[in-house]
Design a protein around this motif. Structure first.
Motif, PDB file in Angstrom:
ATOM      1  N   VAL A   4       8.194   8.881  96.232  1.00 32.82           N
ATOM      2  CA  VAL A   4       8.804   9.199  94.942  1.00 32.82           C
ATOM      3  C   VAL A   4       7.780   9.114  93.821  1.00 32.82           C
ATOM      4  N   LEU A   5       6.823   8.199  93.929  1.00 32.66           N
ATOM      5  CA  LEU A   5       5.777   8.109  92.911  1.00 32.66           C
ATOM      6  C   LEU A   5       4.940   9.391  92.890  1.00 32.66           C
ATOM      7  N   LEU A   6       4.671   9.966  94.058  1.00 31.62           N
ATOM      8  CA  LEU A   6       3.943  11.238  94.104  1.00 31.62           C
ATOM      9  C   LEU A   6       4.764  12.355  93.477  1.00 31.62           C
ATOM     10  N   VAL A   7       6.078  12.305  93.655  1.00 37.39           N
ATOM     11  CA  VAL A   7       6.932  13.303  93.016  1.00 37.39           C
ATOM     12  C   VAL A   7       6.872  13.161  91.501  1.00 37.39           C
ATOM     13  N   ASP A   8       6.795  11.906  90.991  1.00 30.82           N
ATOM     14  CA  ASP A   8       6.631  11.694  89.552  1.00 30.82           C
ATOM     15  C   ASP A   8       5.380  12.390  89.036  1.00 30.82           C
ATOM     16  N   CYS A   9       4.276  12.161  89.724  1.00 24.99           N
ATOM     17  CA  CYS A   9       3.009  12.770  89.308  1.00 24.99           C
ATOM     18  C   CYS A   9       3.046  14.285  89.473  1.00 24.99           C
ATOM     19  N   PHE A  10       3.731  14.755  90.504  1.00 28.82           N
ATOM     20  CA  PHE A  10       3.805  16.201  90.730  1.00 28.82           C
ATOM     21  C   PHE A  10       4.521  16.902  89.579  1.00 28.82           C
TER      22      PHE A  10
ATOM     23  N   GLU B 286      10.129  -3.706  86.470  1.00 28.62           N
ATOM     24  CA  GLU B 286      10.805  -2.427  86.235  1.00 28.62           C
ATOM     25  C   GLU B 286      11.323  -2.362  84.800  1.00 28.62           C
ATOM     26  N   LYS B 287      11.848  -3.466  84.301  1.00 32.30           N
ATOM     27  CA  LYS B 287      12.317  -3.485  82.916  1.00 32.30           C
ATOM     28  C   LYS B 287      11.157  -3.345  81.940  1.00 32.30           C
ATOM     29  N   MET B 288      10.003  -3.893  82.295  1.00 29.44           N
ATOM     30  CA  MET B 288       8.822  -3.747  81.438  1.00 29.44           C
ATOM     31  C   MET B 288       8.380  -2.280  81.383  1.00 29.44           C
ATOM     32  N   LYS B 289       8.498  -1.589  82.510  1.00 30.43           N
ATOM     33  CA  LYS B 289       8.184  -0.152  82.514  1.00 30.43           C
ATOM     34  C   LYS B 289       9.128   0.605  81.598  1.00 30.43           C
ATOM     35  N   ALA B 290      10.399   0.292  81.699  1.00 28.89           N
ATOM     36  CA  ALA B 290      11.370   0.977  80.853  1.00 28.89           C
ATOM     37  C   ALA B 290      11.121   0.679  79.386  1.00 28.89           C
ATOM     38  N   GLU B 291      10.763  -0.555  79.077  1.00 28.64           N
ATOM     39  CA  GLU B 291      10.479  -0.898  77.685  1.00 28.64           C
ATOM     40  C   GLU B 291       9.228  -0.191  77.181  1.00 28.64           C
ATOM     41  N   ALA B 292       8.222  -0.048  78.041  1.00 27.95           N
ATOM     42  CA  ALA B 292       7.017   0.688  77.651  1.00 27.95           C
ATOM     43  C   ALA B 292       7.341   2.141  77.322  1.00 27.95           C
ATOM     44  N   TRP B 293       8.235   2.735  78.101  1.00 27.93           N
ATOM     45  CA  TRP B 293       8.630   4.113  77.812  1.00 27.93           C
ATOM     46  C   TRP B 293       9.452   4.185  76.528  1.00 27.93           C
ATOM     47  N   ASN B 294      10.264   3.183  76.249  1.00 26.46           N
ATOM     48  CA  ASN B 294      11.030   3.201  74.995  1.00 26.46           C
ATOM     49  C   ASN B 294      10.103   3.103  73.795  1.00 26.46           C
ATOM     50  N   ILE B 295       9.074   2.283  73.931  1.00 25.08           N
ATOM     51  CA  ILE B 295       8.089   2.201  72.844  1.00 25.08           C
ATOM     52  C   ILE B 295       7.369   3.537  72.680  1.00 25.08           C
ATOM     53  N   HIS B 296       7.052   4.170  73.805  1.00 28.68           N
ATOM     54  CA  HIS B 296       6.397   5.479  73.761  1.00 28.68           C
ATOM     55  C   HIS B 296       7.310   6.508  73.106  1.00 28.68           C
TER      56      HIS B 296
ATOM     57  N   THR C 299       0.719   9.472  77.794  1.00 28.43           N
ATOM     58  CA  THR C 299       1.879   9.871  78.599  1.00 28.43           C
ATOM     59  C   THR C 299       1.506   9.964  80.065  1.00 28.43           C
ATOM     60  N   ARG C 300       0.345  10.509  80.348  1.00 25.04           N
ATOM     61  CA  ARG C 300      -0.079  10.617  81.746  1.00 25.04           C
ATOM     62  C   ARG C 300      -0.325   9.245  82.358  1.00 25.04           C
ATOM     63  N   ASP C 301      -0.888   8.328  81.573  1.00 21.89           N
ATOM     64  CA  ASP C 301      -1.115   6.980  82.114  1.00 21.89           C
ATOM     65  C   ASP C 301       0.195   6.305  82.476  1.00 21.89           C
ATOM     66  N   LEU C 302       1.202   6.494  81.640  1.00 21.43           N
ATOM     67  CA  LEU C 302       2.503   5.906  81.955  1.00 21.43           C
ATOM     68  C   LEU C 302       3.092   6.524  83.226  1.00 21.43           C
ATOM     69  N   VAL C 303       2.894   7.824  83.404  1.00 24.97           N
ATOM     70  CA  VAL C 303       3.414   8.495  84.613  1.00 24.97           C
ATOM     71  C   VAL C 303       2.710   7.963  85.849  1.00 24.97           C
ATOM     72  N   LEU C 304       1.397   7.774  85.767  1.00 27.34           N
ATOM     73  CA  LEU C 304       0.661   7.292  86.934  1.00 27.34           C
ATOM     74  C   LEU C 304       1.042   5.861  87.291  1.00 27.34           C
ATOM     75  N   ASN C 305       1.543   5.117  86.336  1.00 29.97           N
ATOM     76  CA  ASN C 305       1.998   3.756  86.630  1.00 29.97           C
ATOM     77  C   ASN C 305       3.407   3.721  87.201  1.00 29.97           C
ATOM     78  N   GLY C 306       4.033   4.872  87.309  1.00 30.50           N
ATOM     79  CA  GLY C 306       5.365   4.929  87.901  1.00 30.50           C
ATOM     80  C   GLY C 306       6.450   5.022  86.859  1.00 30.50           C
ATOM     81  N   LEU C 307       7.421   5.884  87.119  1.00 28.32           N
ATOM     82  CA  LEU C 307       8.540   6.041  86.193  1.00 28.32           C
ATOM     83  C   LEU C 307       9.632   5.032  86.540  1.00 28.32           C
TER      84      LEU C 307
END
Length: 1286
Positions: A681-687, A471-481, A497-505
């Motif tokens: 919730v992941l589907l809501v992210d993509c939605f 989860e922290k790696m995801k957050a760090e990836a978004w910070n880099i983005h 941006t879409r690839d990051l969303v599909l991997n989960g927020l």
């Protein structure tokens, strides 16, 4: 109308001169009006095909001079009346003046100048919106109104030349598309074709291309399909049809009229044959696509777009695309889909400047924002317009209203007071400590600054497990983005941006990114303090929505601990009630609580509110209204997608009926109610990033994964179980939060659970299999399904109305359906053609379908004149207004469908008494009119219960007994007077209970309940009766009969008036007499003659004398009627005194012949008749006796049906005769067959006489003066059914 003078070389070609003088000629177009022959047919055909102005103006006036060979057209007209008025004006005002000129040139110059001046004056007086339309278009609009009888309120949008396929033959003509109607007109060689279709009746609209109909448009209604082809621009025509049909569907849903955009800027140059409404609709379509692409607010309007390039610092290239400019945003979208998208709110712009042009960067513009981001656009064609647009916005907008760096900046040390939604303004800050004490939503609330999930996890120990590290790696990836692409609204949105969303927020950023991708952040920043004000306004209000919200609060994710205490429940209550107050049209829908609960887990209250606004009003339109229209539309889209992508499964699913069941539960809650929380919730992210296409992709993928199992299912329950268990085991293996128990999974788990499915694999497979699905395709399919869904809902409403009215009226199902369509059509015309009351007042969705649609007096009069059987010529308007006043029970100036059918059913299917009562009520004065209903107030009915009455029910009796026991127990040791007072007070509740029970009892209305009418009202009633029979063949006789009866009734009324006056004087005398002394009354016995007994005797004598006078006058009037009409009752009884002895004699003779030994007896014994070999024996089969009894009963019933209100003596006599008829059956079985055969023959002859004499043709042949009905036997049958078949 007057027109600018135009030269005409050949005045006689294709025109016929009707009037002429030395200077002017009035002409008529060949083929218009009567006659014309073959040349007229050809001219009319050419006018239609070539769209000649002569079709709308078949009359014209020419200016001519003696020597000149050229004519000038000065006026034209669509009717003879209009052109005659112009002709008379010319003869009156110009003919004498031009006769004094010497030269023809002076005459022509003077007339042309005069006509131009008249036109200029008319244009000055009538300057308005029509000035923007071209002359050609105004002619087409006039033609449409004349051909189809449209009012001026009906606006033409555009018209096209096309062919209408009527059968197998195409008819070339013109298609007129107005705001509310599709019209077609064709005239070819004398064959005229006219078609008018309301957009509200369209159920299908599609463009197709086949061998039979090349490039055609199909317009389907409930009854037939219409095909149009051979368009010059079929795409433009079809797009306009789609827009107009969508507007009509919106009218059916919201009941609001189409409103033109008055703020639409004028065109830079005049567009030929393009109306203002067409420009308005084109602008609306562009605005809708623009808002949908960039997720902008509903009030955003596109000003323009241009091709350009954008420098992408993340890839070091210039991206080719389009730049969109609107009132509050500058947006960019790359030409290649998904490559780059950018949204720049003007409130965030700090500097805009022109950069130096070069061969590499021609016409560049640099835009800088407050968060230090720079955007460089180049290859701009109109760079100056863009710079000026942004500069003007920056100059007129104060810095305080351009937003803040953080969306939550409004929740600080100061809170703004109430700010209107549409006009934000700066207010004086109020200290937060003072505001917090009196506001329900303030910065001190825990949920005002953070989501519920963060609130309950802030004190939890730090998790260092593999899931937490991921989860922290995801957050760090978004910070880099963010560091590379920017953060906030102005972020570059790319495929990464879409690839990051599909991997989960990541959970820490989920609320911020939801707000960003949905566009809710823009709306929240534009309306600071709006949510807090809504919470204050909605606090304490009670409505149906708030009651439903309170009922569902504790059902919203009860398994999550955030909603197991008052903090989460209170936040959920505030958000839902605030939105219900903001949008009362939606209010609250049951699925909204589940979605809002999830939003509150990751977002503060205000962000959750704006996300809910974006969800309900933009991303899932019409999903959460009372009829879930949007969900039903997407259900149809899902079925169509299943047919396209999974054809093998579609037919089987349709047979099982599973699609309609699963789609609603999946779509309304975005899978949150059918899937584990962490997975959904992941589907809501993509939605929030991709839109609704993700929901369709995942739904199709779920069906694809379970295809084999679903094909093997035999019923709906088995299929639902398979899908439910599959979704229950869709897991999210990467979530760091503890798993939330899924109640549905606990209920559907079995001994052999299916294998778990990773939600990331499910989403990835949905993109691989169904990633070709685009949002534009979904929107097009939504439009098709919306037509079907709304029309099916309207049909369902019509069926429910018909079922409800079947028990309250005598109309058939088909008649009720047609009446409902007519009534609804009248209601809808009030929405788009205007009326005395607005559409919002006429339509209330909360009412039953019977009472939703309402019409005003003008529309009621139109329906009354077209449908009512009581048409009274010029008196129809008066009768209609009286009936409207009678039906309008709540006095709101509107009548609903139930009231309308009640009045119409009484006129058509009521018996004579009901019709007379209705006609009587119509002529009562408004103040004394009939009011059939409950008493106005319970206190007014207390006088009915002041005396002791019998016990009406055991419940009331028990209450009385209980009250008496309480009073008795309370009276011990108390003063008697005080006890009596308490007893009276306790007894009051019984009076009110009895009174309430009495009010609830249905009351049968009788003639005695009707109020009296005076002489003037009675004369009006007689006038109405006479007007009903106007233009009848026997009008004079009917008029004489009505006048005679009316005069007799008036004379009887005078006698009754004298009688009433005598009684009234007696009552007055008794009232004026002094009251008797109680002591005197005690001393007087029965034989005493006091003053009161004298008054009573006097009153009785006066009453008896008045009654005697009334009887004498009545006897005299009846005797005069006997003499005048020669109809004494004794004459009617002569036939009985002759026929009855003859019948008895013949019966005895036949009996004697059957018993005596004579030659005639031998003939009766040997000859026989019918199936009787021996007529002297009784009928052993009982056929003749039964037929005899039935025939006699029919004769009696025919006579009894003639008397609508029989007297008591008549009823007794009728029942006696019925008994005798039944008794004749066993008697006929014991006497010789010859007697029964004679009795049956005699009865059949009598029945035939009664039936034949009812015929109007027989009366005419026999010259009988009485008036019979045109359908006597149908009337007799309907009366019989009404009496015995209820």
């Amino acid at each position: 109308m007057w027109i600018q003078p135009e030269e005409v070389l050949l005045a006689g070609a294709l025109w016929v001169s009707e009037r002429a003088n030395p200077f002017f000629i009035l002409q008529r177009r060949r083929g218009h009006g009567r006659g014309g022959g073959l040349s007229g047919l050809l001219v009319g055909t050419l006018d239609v095909v070539l769209d000649s102005s002569a079709r709308v103006a078949p009359y014209r006036i020419l200016l001519q001079t003696a020597d000149a060979q050229i004519y000038w057209t000065v006026a034209c007209g669509s009717s003879r009346k209009e052109i005659t008025e112009h002709w008379d004006w010319l003869e009156t005002n110009l003919l004498q003046t031009v006769s004094i000129f010497d030269s023809d040139e002076d005459v022509a110059t003077f007339v042309k100048g005069k006509i131009s001046g008249v036109i200029a004056e008319e244009n000055r007086l009538q300057r308005g919106e029509e000035e923007e339309e071209s002359g050609k278009f105004r002619e087409a609009e006039l033609k449409m109104r004349r051909l189809f009888g449209m009012p001026e309120e009906e606006k033409l949008v555009n018209y096209y030349s096309c062919s209408y396929w009527k059968g197998r033959v195409p008819r070339q003509g013109w298609l007129y598309l107005s705001v509310n109607h599709l019209c077609f007109y064709s005239f070819l060689l004398g064959k005229e074709v006219t078609l008018v279709v309301q957009w509200a009746e369209v159920t299908q609209l599609e463009k197709n291309s086949t061998l039979v109909f090349p490039e055609s448009v199909r317009v389907g209604t409930r009854h037939t399909d219409h095909f149009f082809s051979v368009f010059l621009d079929v795409g433009d025509a079809f797009r306009l049809m789609e827009q107009l049909a969508a507007i009509a569907m919106r009218q059916l849903l919201d009941n609001e009229a189409f409103a033109a955009d008055r703020s639409l800027p004028k065109a830079c140059k005049a567009l030929k044959n393009v109306s203002t409404l067409k420009r308005d609709l084109d602008a609306r379509a562009r605005n809708a696509r623009y808002r949908l692409t960039f997720r902008l607010t509903q009030d955003e309007r596109l000003d323009g777009r241009t091709d350009c390039t954008l420098w992408a610092p993340f890839s070091k290239v210039h991206v080719v695309g389009q730049l969109f400019i609107s009132s509050s945003y500058v947006c960019f979208s790359s030409r290649e889909e998904g490559l780059c998208q950018l949204i720049i709110p003007l409130r965030e712009v700090s500097i805009v400047e022109k950069a130096d042009s070069s061969s590499v960067l021609p016409c560049p513009v640099s835009i800088s924002t407050k968060n230090k981001m720079n955007f460089l656009f180049a290859n701009l064609r109109d760079r100056d317009f863009l710079v000026q647009r942004i500069s003007d916005f920056l100059q007129r907008t104060p810095d305080g209203l351009r937003g803040d760096a953080h969306p939550l900046s409004l929740i600080g040390h100061s809170v703004r007071l109430f700010v209107p939604y549409s006009q934000p303004k700066v207010c004086e800050p109020v200290p937060a400590s003072e505001v917090n004490e009196r506001r329900r939503y303030h910065r001190g609330l825990p949920t005002a600054s953070q989501g519920l999930l963060q609130l309950y996890q802030r004190n939890a120990p730090e998790d260092l497990g593999p899931k937490a590290m991921k989860e922290k790696m995801k957050a760090e990836a978004w910070n880099i983005h963010f560091s590379e692409f920017g953060r906030g609204v102005c972020m570059y949105r790319t495929s990464r941006t879409r690839d990051l969303v599909l991997n989960g927020l990541p959970e820490a950023l989920r609320g911020e990114l939801w707000l960003l991708f949905s566009g809710a952040q823009n709306e929240m920043a534009s309306h600071p303090g709006y949510y807090g004000d809504l919470v204050e306004q909605a606090a304490g209000l009670c409505s149906l929505a708030t009651e439903e919200i309170e009922r569902d609060l504790h059902r919203s994710m009860p398994e999550h601990r955030a909603f197991q205490n008052e903090t989460g429940i209170a936040a959920l209550r505030r958000v839902l009630t605030a939105y219900a107050h903001r949008n009362p049209g939606i209010g609250y829908c049951q699925a909204m609580n589940i979605v809002t609960s999830v939003l509150l887990l990751y977002c503060p209250e205000e962000e959750a509110f704006w996300l809910l606004v974006a969800l309900c009003e933009r991303m899932l339109p019409d999903y959460y209204n009372t009829r879930v229209v949007g969900a039903l539309v997407d259900q149809g889209v899902f079925e169509e997608l299943t047919r396209a992508f999974l054809p093998q499964l579609h037919g089987h699913m349709q047979d099982l009926g599973v699609v309609s069941t699963i789609s609603l539960s999946w779509f309304l809650t975005l899978f949150l109610s059918v899937m584990p929380f962490d997975s959904a919730v992941l589907l809501v992210d993509c939605f929030f990033y991709e839109g609704v296409k993700v929901i369709f992709q995942v739904a199709l993928s779920v069906l694809h994964d379970n295809m084999q199992a679903l094909l093997a299912c035999s019923d709906e329950g088995e299929a639902m179980t398979i899908l439910g268990r599959y979704l229950d085991h869709v897991v999210n293996t990467q979530t760091p939060s503890p798993p939330v128990p899924h109640l549905h999974a606990l209920l559907t788990c079995g001994d052999d659970p299916p294998p778990e499915v990773d939600v990331f694999d499910l989403v990835r497979s949905s993109y691989e299999r169904f990633g070709t699905l685009h949002s534009d395709v979904i929107e097009q399919m939504r439009f098709k399904q919306r037509l079907k869904v709304i029309q099916s809902l309207e049909d369902a409403a019509k069926r429910s109305v018909v079922r409800a009215m079947m028990t309250e009226s005598a109309f058939s199902i088909e008649e009720l359906e047609e009446l409902y369509c007519l009534f609804k059509s009248k209601h809808m015309t009030s929405c788009y053609w205007g009326s005395s009351s607005s559409a919002a007042e006429r339509h209330d969705p909360s009412l039953p379908y019977l009472e939703q649609y309402r019409i005003d007096p003008v529309q009621f009069t139109q329906l009354f004149a077209a449908l009512a059987p009581w048409v009274c010529g010029s008196h129809t308007l008066t009768l209609s207004s009286r009936l409207f006043r009678l039906l309008d029970q709540n006095q709101d100036g509107l009548v609903n469908f139930k009231e309308f059918i009640t009045g119409l059913s009484g006129m058509y299917h009521g018996d004579v008494t009901e019709k007379l009562k209705l006609l009587y009520k119509l002529h009562l004065p408004p103040g004394n009119g009939y009011s059939g209903g409950k008493p106005e107030s319970a206190l007014e009915a207390t006088r009915f219960f002041t005396e002791d009455v019998p016990r009406e029910s055991s419940f009331l009796s028990d209450l009385d007994h209980l009250g008496q026991q309480e009073v008795t127990a309370g009276e011990v040791g108390k003063d008697p007077g005080e006890g009596q007072e308490k007893k009276e007070k306790v007894k009051d509740y019984r009076y009110y209970l009895r009174m309430w029970a009495k009010e609830e009892e249905p009351k049968t209305e009788t003639i005695k309940d009707l109020p009296r009418m005076n002489q003037e009202q009675f004369i009006d009633l007689c006038k109405t009766l006479y007007n009903m029979f106007s233009e009848e063949p026997l009008e004079q006789q009917l008029y004489h009969s009505i006048a005679t009866v009316a005069s007799l009734l008036l004379r009887i009324g005078e006698v009754g008036k004298k009688f009433n006056n005598g009684s009234k004087r007696t009552e007055d005398a008794a009232a004026q007499a002094p009251p008797p002394d109680p002591r005197t009354e005690e001393g007087l016995g029965e034989g005493d003659s006091g003053e009161s007994q004298v008054c009573q005797a006097l009153a009785e004598r006066r009453s008896s004398s008045s009654w005697l006078q009334f009887k004498q006058n009545l006897r005299r009037i009846v005797s005069q009627l006997y003499v005048r009409d020669n109809c004494h009752p004794l004459k009617a009884s002569l036939l009985v005194w002759v026929q009855l002895p003859l019948w008895i004699s013949l019966s005895l003779a036949l009996q004697n012949l059957s018993l005596d030994q004579s030659a005639l007896q031998t003939d009766l014994t040997a000859g026989g008749a019918l199936w009787f070999p021996d007529l002297t024996l009784p009928d052993s089969t009982w056929i003749l006796p039964a037929c005899l009894g039935l025939t006699n009963l029919l004769i009696i019933e025919v006579f009894s049906l003639q008397s609508v209100t029989p007297s008591r003596l008549q009823r007794v006599g009728t029942n006696v005769l019925r008994g005798l008829s039944v008794l004749m059956i066993p008697i006929g079985a014991t006497v010789p067959s010859s007697m029964v055969l004679y009795w049956l023959t005699s009865s059949l002859v009598g029945l035939t006489h009664n039936l034949v004499l009812r015929s109007a043709s027989v009366h005419k042949v026999l010259r009988l003066p009485t008036r019979c009905s045109d359908t006597p036997y149908k009337d007799l049958l309907s009366t019989f059914r009404a009496k015995y078949c209820k």
